[in-house]
Write an enzyme that holds these catalytic residues in place. Structure first.
Site, PDB file in Angstrom:
ATOM      1  N   CYS A 103       0.845  -1.192   0.000  1.00  0.00           N
ATOM      2  CA  CYS A 103       0.000   0.000   0.000  1.00  0.00           C
ATOM      3  C   CYS A 103       0.881   1.244   0.000  1.00  0.00           C
ATOM      4  CB  CYS A 103      -0.894  -0.015   1.238  1.00  0.00           C
ATOM      5  SG  CYS A 103      -1.979   1.415   1.377  1.00  0.00           S
ATOM      6  N   HIS A 145      -9.030  -3.695  -1.878  1.00  0.00           N
ATOM      7  CA  HIS A 145      -8.003  -2.905  -1.182  1.00  0.00           C
ATOM      8  C   HIS A 145      -8.359  -1.415  -1.231  1.00  0.00           C
ATOM      9  CE1 HIS A 145      -3.681  -1.971  -0.078  1.00  0.00           C
ATOM     10  NE2 HIS A 145      -4.131  -0.800  -0.511  1.00  0.00           N
ATOM     11  N   GLU A 146      -8.696  -0.933  -2.443  1.00  0.00           N
ATOM     12  CA  GLU A 146      -8.994   0.504  -2.588  1.00  0.00           C
ATOM     13  C   GLU A 146     -10.254   0.890  -1.827  1.00  0.00           C
ATOM     14  OE1 GLU A 146      -6.746   2.330  -3.512  1.00  0.00           O
ATOM     15  OE2 GLU A 146      -5.560   0.750  -4.433  1.00  0.00           O
ATOM     16  N   HIS A 149     -10.023   1.515   1.834  1.00  0.00           N
ATOM     17  CA  HIS A 149      -9.548   2.851   2.236  1.00  0.00           C
ATOM     18  C   HIS A 149     -10.718   3.799   2.506  1.00  0.00           C
ATOM     19  CE1 HIS A 149      -5.193   2.670   1.866  1.00  0.00           C
ATOM     20  NE2 HIS A 149      -5.264   2.084   0.688  1.00  0.00           N
TER      21      HIS A 149
END
Ligand code: NI
Length: 181
Positions: A103, A145-146, A149
């Site tokens: 990341c 993953h994105e 966030h």
């Protein structure tokens, strides 16, 4: 404009980002255009595979990602350049897959992270047009993953076996690694 990427420990990375509202108004269009320009510039500068708006300190539900196939990283399949606003993810089975992730907010490190293997995602592009895709494997991993966030979740918070979390050059000495997200 290239922006600073916030690093793990900054509390802005732990907050829930808010939806983009009123697509199509001149204000929203201008705001999104400026934000996406900065996100693309920043991601390109860092050779990233993806970036979420909160990583540059903007608490909106906007992510970008895209990966060009590279024979050196056979696990990193091609992912089309994508802008995804107000995403909704729906897993398509119970199947979980674990793989290495990095990341841009946790630079120089990798962890072994469980993710849904296949899912559908829906959301809006920069023009406010809704679209959806059904994906699996690496593409599904990048999206998860994105979008994490946007909910204040960094990948180390999902690692189940912390013996599989460490610095790149200690985990993979002498190796080139795929891009961080
Ligand atoms: Ni990230």
């Amino acid at each position: 404009m290239i922006r600073d990427v916030l690093r793990m420990g900054d509390e802005r990375l732990l907050q829930r980002a808010v939806e983009v509202e009123r697509f199509g108004t001149p204000e929203t269009t201008a705001l999104l255009q400026a934000l996406l320009t900065d996100m693309r510039d920043t991601m390109a500068h860092l050779n990233g595979a993806g970036l979420a708006a909160p990583q540059i300190g903007v608490g909106l539900r906007v992510v970008i990602f895209g990966v060009t196939a590279n024979p050196r990283y056979p696990d990193a399949e091609e992912v089309p350049d994508t802008v995804l606003v107000n995403p909704v993810l729906t897993p398509l089975s119970d199947e979980i897959e674990e793989s290495w992730e990095g990341c841009l907010s946790v630079p120089g490190m990798r962890g072994w992270v469980p993710r849904w293997r296949s899912l559908r995602y829906a959301g809006f592009d920069q023009h406010g047009h809704r679209f959806e895709r059904t994906v699996e494997g690496f593409h599904a991993r990048v999206v998860q993953h994105e979008c994490d966030h946007l909910d204040g979740i960094l990948y180390p918070m999902r690692i189940r076996d912390l013996t599989k979390f460490g610095f790149n050059d200690a985990l993979f000495p002498g190796q080139d690694l795929p891009a961080e997200e």
